[in-house]
Design a protein around this motif. Structure first.
Motif, PDB file in Angstrom:
ATOM      1  N   LYS A  63       0.790  -1.217   0.106  1.00  0.00           N
ATOM      2  CA  LYS A  63      -0.181  -0.108   0.018  1.00  0.00           C
ATOM      3  C   LYS A  63       0.981   1.299   0.100  1.00  0.00           C
ATOM      4  CE  LYS A  63      -3.793   2.132   2.606  1.00  0.00           C
ATOM      5  NZ  LYS A  63      -4.690   1.907   3.707  1.00  0.00           N
ATOM      6  N   ILE A  64       0.655   2.394  -1.123  1.00  0.00           N
ATOM      7  CA  ILE A  64       1.590   3.349  -1.034  1.00  0.00           C
ATOM      8  C   ILE A  64       0.739   4.494  -0.914  1.00  0.00           C
ATOM      9  CG2 ILE A  64       3.357   4.542  -2.412  1.00  0.00           C
ATOM     10  CD1 ILE A  64       3.659   1.887  -4.112  1.00  0.00           C
ATOM     11  N   THR A  65       0.864   5.345  -0.053  1.00  0.00           N
ATOM     12  CA  THR A  65       0.260   6.566   0.028  1.00  0.00           C
ATOM     13  C   THR A  65       1.217   7.819   0.077  1.00  0.00           C
ATOM     14  OG1 THR A  65      -1.086   5.499   1.702  1.00  0.00           O
ATOM     15  CG2 THR A  65      -1.154   7.908   1.771  1.00  0.00           C
ATOM     16  N   VAL A  66       0.611   8.687  -0.812  1.00  0.00           N
ATOM     17  CA  VAL A  66       1.450  10.028  -0.734  1.00  0.00           C
ATOM     18  C   VAL A  66       1.485  10.983   0.344  1.00  0.00           C
ATOM     19  CG1 VAL A  66       1.853  12.225  -2.229  1.00  0.00           C
ATOM     20  CG2 VAL A  66       1.061  10.029  -3.306  1.00  0.00           C
ATOM     21  N   VAL A  67       2.490  11.253   0.999  1.00  0.00           N
ATOM     22  CA  VAL A  67       2.536  12.029   2.238  1.00  0.00           C
ATOM     23  C   VAL A  67       2.844  13.359   2.016  1.00  0.00           C
ATOM     24  CG1 VAL A  67       3.617  12.286   4.328  1.00  0.00           C
ATOM     25  CG2 VAL A  67       3.543   9.971   3.807  1.00  0.00           C
ATOM     26  N   LYS A  68       3.539  13.765   1.032  1.00  0.00           N
ATOM     27  CA  LYS A  68       3.810  15.156   0.538  1.00  0.00           C
ATOM     28  C   LYS A  68       3.910  14.967  -0.980  1.00  0.00           C
ATOM     29  CE  LYS A  68       6.025  19.454   1.892  1.00  0.00           C
ATOM     30  NZ  LYS A  68       4.931  20.041   1.418  1.00  0.00           N
ATOM     31  N   SER A  69       3.584  16.237  -1.618  1.00  0.00           N
ATOM     32  CA  SER A  69       4.009  16.370  -3.044  1.00  0.00           C
ATOM     33  C   SER A  69       4.259  17.711  -3.390  1.00  0.00           C
ATOM     34  CB  SER A  69       2.579  15.848  -3.814  1.00  0.00           C
ATOM     35  OG  SER A  69       1.518  16.687  -3.727  1.00  0.00           O
ATOM     36  N   ASN A  70       5.148  17.949  -4.161  1.00  0.00           N
ATOM     37  CA  ASN A  70       5.627  19.359  -4.758  1.00  0.00           C
ATOM     38  C   ASN A  70       5.610  19.271  -6.071  1.00  0.00           C
ATOM     39  OD1 ASN A  70       6.866  18.805  -1.797  1.00  0.00           O
ATOM     40  ND2 ASN A  70       6.376  21.132  -2.257  1.00  0.00           N
ATOM     41  N   LYS A  71       5.217  20.041  -6.764  1.00  0.00           N
ATOM     42  CA  LYS A  71       5.941  20.298  -8.277  1.00  0.00           C
ATOM     43  C   LYS A  71       7.286  20.346  -8.476  1.00  0.00           C
ATOM     44  CE  LYS A  71       1.299  22.218  -9.661  1.00  0.00           C
ATOM     45  NZ  LYS A  71       0.645  23.261 -10.213  1.00  0.00           N
TER      46      LYS A  71
END
Length: 129
Positions: free
Chosen positions: A111-119
């Protein structure tokens, strides 16, 4: 509220245009619209599916969940809605991921969850202090 925290469980429409929370067992006039976004991401090693929630969903799509809900279901502007979704495809991001293995029945799953994203910002410069 559950204790001192806001309940973020899924709500469903009840028959009288109100929202029903099964956890709280209460009805509300309005609810907070939140992202639960499934996306396929790819890098030089291959591709995989990830799940992203509120803050990362807003970063990826560029609109709040409430704005998209009203565009799709209140204004019924399917063309603009599709443009927004298609506009978020094939963009480059830096993701911080949480990866864990789970057992589902007799099957082991990742199971893979995005914790933080930045362009990705190619014009960022590291200036000396």
């Amino acid at each position: 509220m559950i204790g001192d925290r806001q309940c973020n469980k899924k709500v469903t429409r009840s028959g009288n245009s109100r929202w029903q929370c099964d956890r709280c067992n209460q009805e509300f006039e309005e609810c907070d619209y939140r992202y639960l976004l499934q996306a396929q991401v790819q890098d030089h090693t291959g591709l995989t599916w990830v799940t992203t929630f509120q803050e990362s969903g807003e970063e990826i799509v560029g609109y709040s969940a409430k704005e998209l809900y009203f565009l799709k279901y209140e204004e019924r502007d399917d063309v603009r809605f599709a443009e927004i979704i298609c506009g978020s495809l094939f963009r480059e991001y830096l993701f911080r991921l949480k990866i864990k293995e789970e057992m589902y029945g007799d099957e082991q799953r990742v199971k893979i969850t995005v914790v933080k994203s930045n362009k990705v910002n190619y014009f960022w410069q590291n200036t000396p202090a």
